[in-house]
Design a protein around this motif. Structure first.
Motif, PDB file in Angstrom:
ATOM      1  N   GLY A 195      50.934  58.420  50.786  1.00  0.00           N
ATOM      2  CA  GLY A 195      50.633  58.065  51.860  1.00  0.00           C
ATOM      3  C   GLY A 195      49.165  58.119  51.900  1.00  0.00           C
ATOM      4  O   GLY A 195      48.535  58.076  52.679  1.00  0.00           O
ATOM      5  N   HIS A 196      47.990  57.921  50.579  1.00  0.00           N
ATOM      6  CA  HIS A 196      46.448  58.767  51.029  1.00  0.00           C
ATOM      7  C   HIS A 196      46.402  57.001  50.270  1.00  0.00           C
ATOM      8  O   HIS A 196      46.265  56.630  50.087  1.00  0.00           O
ATOM      9  N   PRO A 197      44.762  57.258  51.171  1.00  0.00           N
ATOM     10  CA  PRO A 197      43.878  56.050  51.088  1.00  0.00           C
ATOM     11  C   PRO A 197      43.953  55.350  49.603  1.00  0.00           C
ATOM     12  O   PRO A 197      43.657  56.143  48.838  1.00  0.00           O
ATOM     13  N   ALA A 198      44.063  54.172  49.020  1.00  0.00           N
ATOM     14  CA  ALA A 198      43.387  53.237  47.958  1.00  0.00           C
ATOM     15  C   ALA A 198      42.678  52.106  48.779  1.00  0.00           C
ATOM     16  O   ALA A 198      43.003  51.900  49.304  1.00  0.00           O
ATOM     17  N   THR A 199      42.869  51.385  47.050  1.00  0.00           N
ATOM     18  CA  THR A 199      41.698  50.279  47.221  1.00  0.00           C
ATOM     19  C   THR A 199      42.510  49.393  46.455  1.00  0.00           C
ATOM     20  O   THR A 199      42.808  49.826  45.318  1.00  0.00           O
ATOM     21  N   LEU A 200      42.098  47.850  46.118  1.00  0.00           N
ATOM     22  CA  LEU A 200      42.584  47.341  45.610  1.00  0.00           C
ATOM     23  C   LEU A 200      41.304  46.815  44.594  1.00  0.00           C
ATOM     24  O   LEU A 200      39.650  46.999  44.689  1.00  0.00           O
ATOM     25  N   ALA A 201      41.703  46.260  42.934  1.00  0.00           N
ATOM     26  CA  ALA A 201      40.412  46.050  42.376  1.00  0.00           C
ATOM     27  C   ALA A 201      40.675  44.589  41.741  1.00  0.00           C
ATOM     28  O   ALA A 201      42.169  43.693  41.773  1.00  0.00           O
ATOM     29  N   VAL A 202      39.931  43.648  41.120  1.00  0.00           N
ATOM     30  CA  VAL A 202      39.688  42.789  40.725  1.00  0.00           C
ATOM     31  C   VAL A 202      39.208  43.354  38.979  1.00  0.00           C
ATOM     32  O   VAL A 202      37.837  43.709  38.517  1.00  0.00           O
TER      33      VAL A 202
ATOM     34  N   ARG B  11      38.971  41.990  30.334  1.00  0.00           N
ATOM     35  CA  ARG B  11      37.988  42.694  29.118  1.00  0.00           C
ATOM     36  C   ARG B  11      38.234  44.341  29.403  1.00  0.00           C
ATOM     37  O   ARG B  11      38.653  45.213  29.482  1.00  0.00           O
ATOM     38  N   GLY B  12      38.817  44.798  30.842  1.00  0.00           N
ATOM     39  CA  GLY B  12      39.437  45.926  31.321  1.00  0.00           C
ATOM     40  C   GLY B  12      38.132  45.578  32.780  1.00  0.00           C
ATOM     41  O   GLY B  12      38.121  47.199  32.910  1.00  0.00           O
ATOM     42  N   GLN B  13      37.200  45.454  33.027  1.00  0.00           N
ATOM     43  CA  GLN B  13      36.253  45.706  33.186  1.00  0.00           C
ATOM     44  C   GLN B  13      36.254  45.963  34.690  1.00  0.00           C
ATOM     45  O   GLN B  13      36.828  44.382  35.070  1.00  0.00           O
ATOM     46  N   ILE B  14      36.019  46.804  35.637  1.00  0.00           N
ATOM     47  CA  ILE B  14      36.128  46.117  37.346  1.00  0.00           C
ATOM     48  C   ILE B  14      34.991  45.533  37.989  1.00  0.00           C
ATOM     49  O   ILE B  14      33.993  46.030  37.827  1.00  0.00           O
ATOM     50  N   ILE B  15      35.568  44.258  38.286  1.00  0.00           N
ATOM     51  CA  ILE B  15      34.381  43.317  38.956  1.00  0.00           C
ATOM     52  C   ILE B  15      34.136  43.522  40.595  1.00  0.00           C
ATOM     53  O   ILE B  15      33.161  43.273  40.622  1.00  0.00           O
ATOM     54  N   GLU B  16      35.611  43.511  40.985  1.00  0.00           N
ATOM     55  CA  GLU B  16      34.981  43.356  42.393  1.00  0.00           C
ATOM     56  C   GLU B  16      35.937  44.723  42.765  1.00  0.00           C
ATOM     57  O   GLU B  16      36.815  44.537  41.314  1.00  0.00           O
ATOM     58  N   SER B  17      35.712  45.359  43.706  1.00  0.00           N
ATOM     59  CA  SER B  17      37.007  46.534  44.606  1.00  0.00           C
ATOM     60  C   SER B  17      36.445  47.120  45.927  1.00  0.00           C
ATOM     61  O   SER B  17      35.544  46.413  46.319  1.00  0.00           O
TER      62      SER B  17
ATOM     63  N   PRO C 291      36.883  47.635  50.496  1.00  0.00           N
ATOM     64  CA  PRO C 291      37.039  47.327  51.525  1.00  0.00           C
ATOM     65  C   PRO C 291      36.559  45.849  51.317  1.00  0.00           C
ATOM     66  O   PRO C 291      36.993  44.822  52.313  1.00  0.00           O
ATOM     67  N   GLU C 292      35.259  45.390  50.712  1.00  0.00           N
ATOM     68  CA  GLU C 292      35.038  43.927  51.102  1.00  0.00           C
ATOM     69  C   GLU C 292      36.224  43.050  50.689  1.00  0.00           C
ATOM     70  O   GLU C 292      36.727  42.157  51.008  1.00  0.00           O
ATOM     71  N   LEU C 293      36.804  43.290  49.177  1.00  0.00           N
ATOM     72  CA  LEU C 293      37.580  42.509  47.977  1.00  0.00           C
ATOM     73  C   LEU C 293      38.871  42.672  49.208  1.00  0.00           C
ATOM     74  O   LEU C 293      39.246  41.697  48.987  1.00  0.00           O
ATOM     75  N   VAL C 294      39.391  43.649  49.761  1.00  0.00           N
ATOM     76  CA  VAL C 294      40.585  43.236  51.019  1.00  0.00           C
ATOM     77  C   VAL C 294      40.419  42.659  51.864  1.00  0.00           C
ATOM     78  O   VAL C 294      41.378  41.943  51.861  1.00  0.00           O
ATOM     79  N   SER C 295      39.259  42.837  52.699  1.00  0.00           N
ATOM     80  CA  SER C 295      39.385  42.169  53.842  1.00  0.00           C
ATOM     81  C   SER C 295      38.794  40.147  53.615  1.00  0.00           C
ATOM     82  O   SER C 295      39.352  39.379  54.323  1.00  0.00           O
ATOM     83  N   GLU C 296      38.282  40.109  52.324  1.00  0.00           N
ATOM     84  CA  GLU C 296      38.352  38.993  51.261  1.00  0.00           C
ATOM     85  C   GLU C 296      39.451  37.968  51.523  1.00  0.00           C
ATOM     86  O   GLU C 296      39.891  36.849  51.803  1.00  0.00           O
ATOM     87  N   LEU C 297      40.052  38.876  50.580  1.00  0.00           N
ATOM     88  CA  LEU C 297      41.509  38.504  50.468  1.00  0.00           C
ATOM     89  C   LEU C 297      41.803  38.389  51.592  1.00  0.00           C
ATOM     90  O   LEU C 297      43.042  37.403  51.097  1.00  0.00           O
ATOM     91  N   TRP C 298      42.065  38.686  52.626  1.00  0.00           N
ATOM     92  CA  TRP C 298      43.115  38.390  53.908  1.00  0.00           C
ATOM     93  C   TRP C 298      42.335  37.772  54.139  1.00  0.00           C
ATOM     94  O   TRP C 298      42.776  36.689  54.679  1.00  0.00           O
ATOM     95  N   ALA C 299      41.213  37.204  54.116  1.00  0.00           N
ATOM     96  CA  ALA C 299      40.650  35.869  55.522  1.00  0.00           C
ATOM     97  C   ALA C 299      40.941  34.584  54.366  1.00  0.00           C
ATOM     98  O   ALA C 299      41.933  34.068  54.902  1.00  0.00           O
ATOM     99  N   VAL C 300      40.989  34.509  52.685  1.00  0.00           N
ATOM    100  CA  VAL C 300      41.895  33.742  52.059  1.00  0.00           C
ATOM    101  C   VAL C 300      43.029  33.828  52.655  1.00  0.00           C
ATOM    102  O   VAL C 300      43.807  32.194  52.380  1.00  0.00           O
TER     103      VAL C 300
END
Length: 92
Positions: free
Chosen positions: A35-42, A46-52, A54-63
């Motif tokens: 139940g703890h808050p979490a987020t998504l990441a792209v 190479r294993g580098q996080i390039i996006e993560s 609330p903005e990513l979550v909102s954009e994913l929802w919009a798409v």
């Protein structure tokens, strides 16, 4: 299958440690299994996080919403996507 919170649980889920919920008026909510808050990441190849975050979550929802709306009104958009310059859709 209904859940205790009145939602619907998908059969055959594959996530082991995260819970992803979606509501039309709220978008995606991501939490840990306890139940703890979490987020998504792209993550790139190479294993580098390039996006993560609330903005990513909102954009994913919009798409997702734009794609589903096109499906409902039977528009022939083949693909909907987002990139740094905005949201786009490809037509037949």
């Amino acid at each position: 299958m209904a859940t205790a919170k009145g939602g619907e649980k998908l059969d055959g889920g594959v996530l082991e440690h995260a819970v992803i919920a979606a509501q039309g008026w709220e978008g995606f909510t991501i939490t840990t299994d306890d139940g703890h808050p979490a987020t998504l990441a792209v993550v790139d190849e190479r294993g580098q996080i390039i996006e993560s975050g609330p903005e990513l979550v909102s954009e994913l929802w919009a798409v997702a919403v734009m794609s589903y709306r096109r499906f409902l009104i039977k528009e022939k958009a083949l693909k909907v996507w987002s990139e740094p310059s905005g949201l786009f859709e490809e037509r037949e």
